[in-house]
Design an enzyme around this catalytic site. Structure first.
Site, PDB file in Angstrom:
ATOM      1  N   GLY A  48       0.778  -1.248   0.000  1.00 30.56           N
ATOM      2  CA  GLY A  48       0.000   0.000   0.000  1.00 30.56           C
ATOM      3  C   GLY A  48       0.800   1.282   0.000  1.00 30.56           C
ATOM      4  CD  GLU A 102       1.951   0.135   7.430  1.00 29.32           C
ATOM      5  OE1 GLU A 102       1.530   0.300   6.275  1.00 29.32           O
ATOM      6  OE2 GLU A 102       1.742  -0.894   8.074  1.00 29.32           O
ATOM      7  CG  ASP A 103      -0.935   1.441   3.463  1.00 28.19           C
ATOM      8  OD1 ASP A 103      -0.588   1.046   4.601  1.00 28.19           O
ATOM      9  OD2 ASP A 103      -1.528   0.690   2.653  1.00 28.19           O
ATOM     10  CG  ASP A 106      -7.758  -0.495  10.819  1.00 27.33           C
ATOM     11  OD1 ASP A 106      -8.445   0.215  11.557  1.00 27.33           O
ATOM     12  OD2 ASP A 106      -8.225  -1.494  10.228  1.00 27.33           O
ATOM     13  CB  THR A 107      -6.103  -2.870  14.818  1.00 27.15           C
ATOM     14  OG1 THR A 107      -5.081  -3.587  14.125  1.00 27.15           O
ATOM     15  CG2 THR A 107      -7.458  -3.187  14.223  1.00 27.15           C
ATOM     16  N   GLY A 108      -3.390  -1.108  14.458  1.00 31.47           N
ATOM     17  CA  GLY A 108      -2.005  -0.993  14.914  1.00 31.47           C
ATOM     18  C   GLY A 108      -1.352  -2.357  15.122  1.00 31.47           C
ATOM     19  CB  THR A 110       0.564  -4.559  10.791  1.00 34.60           C
ATOM     20  OG1 THR A 110      -0.771  -4.909  10.422  1.00 34.60           O
ATOM     21  CG2 THR A 110       1.537  -5.123   9.798  1.00 34.60           C
ATOM     22  CE  LYS A 134      -9.783   2.926   8.171  1.00 36.04           C
ATOM     23  NZ  LYS A 134     -10.193   1.574   7.752  1.00 36.04           N
ATOM     24  CG  ASP A 162      -5.663  -3.637  -1.857  1.00 39.18           C
ATOM     25  OD1 ASP A 162      -5.231  -3.244  -0.756  1.00 39.18           O
ATOM     26  OD2 ASP A 162      -5.960  -4.828  -2.064  1.00 39.18           O
TER      27      ASP A 162
HETATM   28  P1  5GP Z   1      -3.507  -2.713  11.217  1.00 42.47           P
HETATM   29  O1  5GP Z   1      -2.554  -3.823  11.470  1.00 42.47           O
HETATM   30  O2  5GP Z   1      -3.006  -1.355  11.704  1.00 42.47           O
HETATM   31  O3  5GP Z   1      -4.894  -2.996  11.735  1.00 42.47           O
HETATM   32  O4  5GP Z   1      -3.753  -2.643   9.674  1.00 42.47           O
HETATM   33  C1  5GP Z   1      -2.848  -2.178   8.805  1.00 42.47           C
HETATM   34  C2  5GP Z   1      -3.149  -2.665   7.400  1.00 42.47           C
HETATM   35  O5  5GP Z   1      -4.552  -2.965   7.187  1.00 42.47           O
HETATM   36  C3  5GP Z   1      -2.807  -1.588   6.409  1.00 42.47           C
HETATM   37  O6  5GP Z   1      -1.444  -1.608   6.069  1.00 42.47           O
HETATM   38  C4  5GP Z   1      -3.730  -1.913   5.265  1.00 42.47           C
HETATM   39  O7  5GP Z   1      -3.155  -2.897   4.464  1.00 42.47           O
HETATM   40  C5  5GP Z   1      -4.963  -2.514   5.922  1.00 42.47           C
HETATM   41  N1  5GP Z   1      -6.059  -1.513   6.063  1.00 42.47           N
HETATM   42  C6  5GP Z   1      -6.564  -1.035   7.222  1.00 42.47           C
HETATM   43  N2  5GP Z   1      -7.558  -0.149   6.986  1.00 42.47           N
HETATM   44  C7  5GP Z   1      -7.680  -0.060   5.644  1.00 42.47           C
HETATM   45  C8  5GP Z   1      -8.542   0.717   4.779  1.00 42.47           C
HETATM   46  O8  5GP Z   1      -9.403   1.508   5.182  1.00 42.47           O
HETATM   47  N3  5GP Z   1      -8.357   0.525   3.446  1.00 42.47           N
HETATM   48  C9  5GP Z   1      -7.434  -0.313   2.936  1.00 42.47           C
HETATM   49  N4  5GP Z   1      -7.364  -0.403   1.619  1.00 42.47           N
HETATM   50  N5  5GP Z   1      -6.613  -1.069   3.721  1.00 42.47           N
HETATM   51  C10 5GP Z   1      -6.730  -0.920   5.063  1.00 42.47           C
END
Ligand code: 5GP
Length: 179
Positions: A48, A102-103, A106-108, A110, A134, A162
Protein backbone atom coordinates in the site's frame (compact mmCIF):
# COMPACT_ATOMS: atom_id res chain seq x y z
CA UNK A 1 -13.58 12.03 -10.28
CA UNK A 2 -15.81 12.40 -7.27
CA UNK A 3 -17.16 8.87 -7.25
CA UNK A 4 -15.59 5.58 -8.21
CA UNK A 5 -16.78 2.00 -8.32
CA UNK A 6 -14.35 -0.71 -7.13
CA UNK A 7 -15.71 -4.22 -7.60
CA UNK A 8 -19.08 -4.26 -5.81
CA UNK A 9 -18.58 -1.09 -3.78
CA UNK A 10 -19.05 2.64 -4.38
CA UNK A 11 -16.60 5.15 -3.00
CA UNK A 12 -16.54 8.93 -2.89
CA UNK A 13 -13.58 11.25 -2.83
CA UNK A 14 -12.31 11.98 0.66
CA UNK A 15 -8.82 13.48 0.17
CA UNK A 16 -8.13 14.95 -3.26
CA UNK A 17 -4.75 14.76 -5.00
CA UNK A 18 -3.75 18.35 -4.14
CA UNK A 19 -4.56 17.88 -0.46
CA UNK A 20 -2.51 14.70 -0.33
CA UNK A 21 0.47 16.21 -2.17
CA UNK A 22 0.50 19.29 0.06
CA UNK A 23 0.49 17.18 3.22
CA UNK A 24 3.13 14.74 1.94
CA UNK A 25 5.40 17.71 1.14
CA UNK A 26 4.91 19.00 4.69
CA UNK A 27 5.77 15.59 6.11
CA UNK A 28 8.91 15.40 3.97
CA UNK A 29 9.95 18.85 5.16
CA UNK A 30 9.45 17.88 8.82
CA UNK A 31 11.37 14.60 8.44
CA UNK A 32 14.20 16.37 6.57
CA UNK A 33 14.46 18.91 9.35
CA UNK A 34 14.36 16.31 12.15
CA UNK A 35 17.05 14.18 10.47
CA UNK A 36 19.21 16.93 9.04
CA UNK A 37 22.75 15.71 8.41
CA UNK A 38 21.77 12.04 8.84
CA UNK A 39 21.27 9.28 6.27
CA UNK A 40 18.17 7.50 7.51
CA UNK A 41 16.96 4.21 6.14
CA UNK A 42 13.38 4.43 4.91
CA UNK A 43 11.63 1.07 5.12
CA UNK A 44 8.57 1.22 2.94
CA UNK A 45 5.95 -1.37 3.82
CA UNK A 46 4.45 -2.83 0.66
CA UNK A 47 2.10 -2.96 -1.07
CA UNK A 48 0.00 0.00 0.00
CA UNK A 49 2.83 2.49 0.65
CA UNK A 50 4.35 2.62 -2.81
CA UNK A 51 2.83 5.93 -3.93
CA UNK A 52 3.24 7.59 -0.54
CA UNK A 53 6.89 6.47 -0.53
CA UNK A 54 7.54 7.75 -4.04
CA UNK A 55 6.07 11.17 -3.30
CA UNK A 56 7.59 11.55 0.16
CA UNK A 57 11.07 10.57 -1.00
CA UNK A 58 11.00 13.04 -3.88
CA UNK A 59 10.31 15.88 -1.46
CA UNK A 60 13.08 15.15 1.04
CA UNK A 61 16.03 17.49 1.30
CA UNK A 62 18.20 14.85 3.00
CA UNK A 63 19.91 11.92 1.29
CA UNK A 64 17.92 8.78 2.11
CA UNK A 65 18.47 5.08 1.70
CA UNK A 66 15.27 3.27 0.72
CA UNK A 67 14.30 -0.35 1.06
CA UNK A 68 11.00 -2.12 0.53
CA UNK A 69 9.61 -4.86 2.74
CA UNK A 70 6.48 -6.93 3.04
CA UNK A 71 5.13 -7.95 6.39
CA UNK A 72 3.77 -11.44 6.71
CA UNK A 73 1.80 -12.72 9.70
CA UNK A 74 1.59 -16.33 10.61
CA UNK A 75 0.61 -18.34 13.67
CA UNK A 76 3.52 -19.64 15.71
CA UNK A 77 3.65 -23.42 16.09
CA UNK A 78 3.18 -23.30 19.84
CA UNK A 79 2.06 -19.79 20.63
CA UNK A 80 -1.46 -18.62 20.05
CA UNK A 81 -0.42 -15.14 18.93
CA UNK A 82 0.63 -14.43 15.40
CA UNK A 83 4.20 -13.54 14.48
CA UNK A 84 5.00 -10.81 12.03
CA UNK A 85 8.16 -11.05 9.94
CA UNK A 86 9.59 -8.90 7.22
CA UNK A 87 10.19 -10.31 3.77
CA UNK A 88 12.93 -8.62 1.78
CA UNK A 89 14.72 -6.98 4.69
CA UNK A 90 18.31 -7.26 3.52
CA UNK A 91 19.83 -4.11 4.99
CA UNK A 92 21.69 -4.32 8.30
CA UNK A 93 19.75 -2.11 10.68
CA UNK A 94 22.33 -2.00 13.47
CA UNK A 95 23.03 1.60 14.41
CA UNK A 96 20.73 3.01 11.71
CA UNK A 97 18.03 5.61 11.98
CA UNK A 98 15.03 3.77 10.57
CA UNK A 99 11.83 5.39 9.35
CA UNK A 100 8.99 3.00 8.65
CA UNK A 101 6.64 4.18 5.92
CA UNK A 102 3.06 2.91 6.19
CA UNK A 103 0.00 3.72 4.13
CA UNK A 104 -2.44 3.37 7.02
CA UNK A 105 -2.43 2.41 10.68
CA UNK A 106 -5.76 0.87 11.61
CA UNK A 107 -5.79 -1.36 14.73
CA UNK A 108 -2.01 -0.99 14.91
CA UNK A 109 -1.59 -4.79 15.13
CA UNK A 110 0.82 -5.08 12.22
CA UNK A 111 3.31 -2.52 13.45
CA UNK A 112 2.93 -3.45 17.10
CA UNK A 113 3.92 -7.02 16.32
CA UNK A 114 6.68 -6.09 13.94
CA UNK A 115 8.47 -3.45 16.05
CA UNK A 116 10.09 -5.91 18.52
CA UNK A 117 11.62 -7.83 15.57
CA UNK A 118 13.01 -4.59 14.25
CA UNK A 119 14.40 -3.60 17.65
CA UNK A 120 16.27 -6.94 17.86
CA UNK A 121 18.57 -5.66 15.14
CA UNK A 122 19.49 -2.72 17.35
CA UNK A 123 18.81 0.26 15.13
CA UNK A 124 19.85 3.63 16.57
CA UNK A 125 16.28 4.90 16.30
CA UNK A 126 12.95 3.86 14.83
CA UNK A 127 10.34 6.32 13.69
CA UNK A 128 6.98 5.66 12.09
CA UNK A 129 5.53 7.78 9.29
CA UNK A 130 2.03 6.89 8.20
CA UNK A 131 -0.05 8.70 5.65
CA UNK A 132 -3.34 7.77 7.32
CA UNK A 133 -4.27 6.93 10.88
CA UNK A 134 -7.64 5.53 11.93
CA UNK A 135 -7.09 6.79 15.45
CA UNK A 136 -10.43 5.49 16.80
CA UNK A 137 -9.59 1.97 15.67
CA UNK A 138 -6.04 1.78 17.09
CA UNK A 139 -5.85 -0.51 20.10
CA UNK A 140 -2.08 -0.59 20.68
CA UNK A 141 0.07 2.10 22.29
CA UNK A 142 2.05 2.99 19.17
CA UNK A 143 4.01 6.20 18.90
CA UNK A 144 3.32 7.53 15.42
CA UNK A 145 5.95 10.17 14.77
CA UNK A 146 4.54 11.50 11.50
CA UNK A 147 0.87 11.25 10.58
CA UNK A 148 -0.51 12.66 7.35
CA UNK A 149 -4.19 12.58 8.17
CA UNK A 150 -6.25 11.23 11.05
CA UNK A 151 -9.30 9.70 9.40
CA UNK A 152 -12.56 8.17 10.62
CA UNK A 153 -12.97 4.43 10.94
CA UNK A 154 -14.25 3.91 7.39
CA UNK A 155 -12.73 1.83 4.62
CA UNK A 156 -10.66 3.80 2.09
CA UNK A 157 -9.05 3.04 -1.27
CA UNK A 158 -6.82 4.87 -3.75
CA UNK A 159 -3.31 6.37 -3.64
CA UNK A 160 -1.85 2.90 -3.19
CA UNK A 161 -4.59 1.42 -1.02
CA UNK A 162 -6.66 -1.40 -2.47
CA UNK A 163 -9.92 -3.22 -2.10
CA UNK A 164 -9.20 -6.87 -2.86
CA UNK A 165 -6.33 -5.88 -5.13
CA UNK A 166 -8.24 -3.18 -7.00
CA UNK A 167 -8.29 0.61 -6.79
CA UNK A 168 -4.66 1.36 -5.98
CA UNK A 169 -4.01 3.56 -9.01
CA UNK A 170 -5.96 6.70 -8.09
CA UNK A 171 -4.17 9.89 -7.05
CA UNK A 172 -6.94 10.68 -4.56
CA UNK A 173 -8.21 8.74 -1.56
CA UNK A 174 -11.81 7.54 -1.62
CA UNK A 175 -14.04 6.57 1.25
CA UNK A 176 -16.72 3.89 1.15
CA UNK A 177 -20.08 5.51 0.38
CA UNK A 178 -22.94 5.05 2.78
CA UNK A 179 -25.38 2.49 1.40
P1 5GP B 1 -3.51 -2.71 11.22
O1 5GP B 1 -2.55 -3.82 11.47
O2 5GP B 1 -3.01 -1.35 11.70
O3 5GP B 1 -4.89 -3.00 11.74
O4 5GP B 1 -3.75 -2.64 9.67
C1 5GP B 1 -2.85 -2.18 8.81
C2 5GP B 1 -3.15 -2.67 7.40
O5 5GP B 1 -4.55 -2.96 7.19
C3 5GP B 1 -2.81 -1.59 6.41
O6 5GP B 1 -1.44 -1.61 6.07
C4 5GP B 1 -3.73 -1.91 5.27
O7 5GP B 1 -3.15 -2.90 4.46
C5 5GP B 1 -4.96 -2.51 5.92
N1 5GP B 1 -6.06 -1.51 6.06
C6 5GP B 1 -6.56 -1.03 7.22
N2 5GP B 1 -7.56 -0.15 6.99
C7 5GP B 1 -7.68 -0.06 5.64
C8 5GP B 1 -8.54 0.72 4.78
O8 5GP B 1 -9.40 1.51 5.18
N3 5GP B 1 -8.36 0.52 3.45
C9 5GP B 1 -7.43 -0.31 2.94
N4 5GP B 1 -7.36 -0.40 1.62
N5 5GP B 1 -6.61 -1.07 3.72
C10 5GP B 1 -6.73 -0.92 5.06
Amino acid sequence: MNKIQVLDKSFEVYLDATTIQTRVREMAKQISSDLKGERPLFLSILNGSFLFTADLIRNLTIDPEISFIKLASYKGMRSTGSITTAIGLEVDLAGRDVILLEDIVDTGNTLYQFLPHLQQQQPRSVRIATLLHKAEATVHPLVLDYVGFVIPNKFVVGYGLDYDGWGRQYDAIYQLSNP
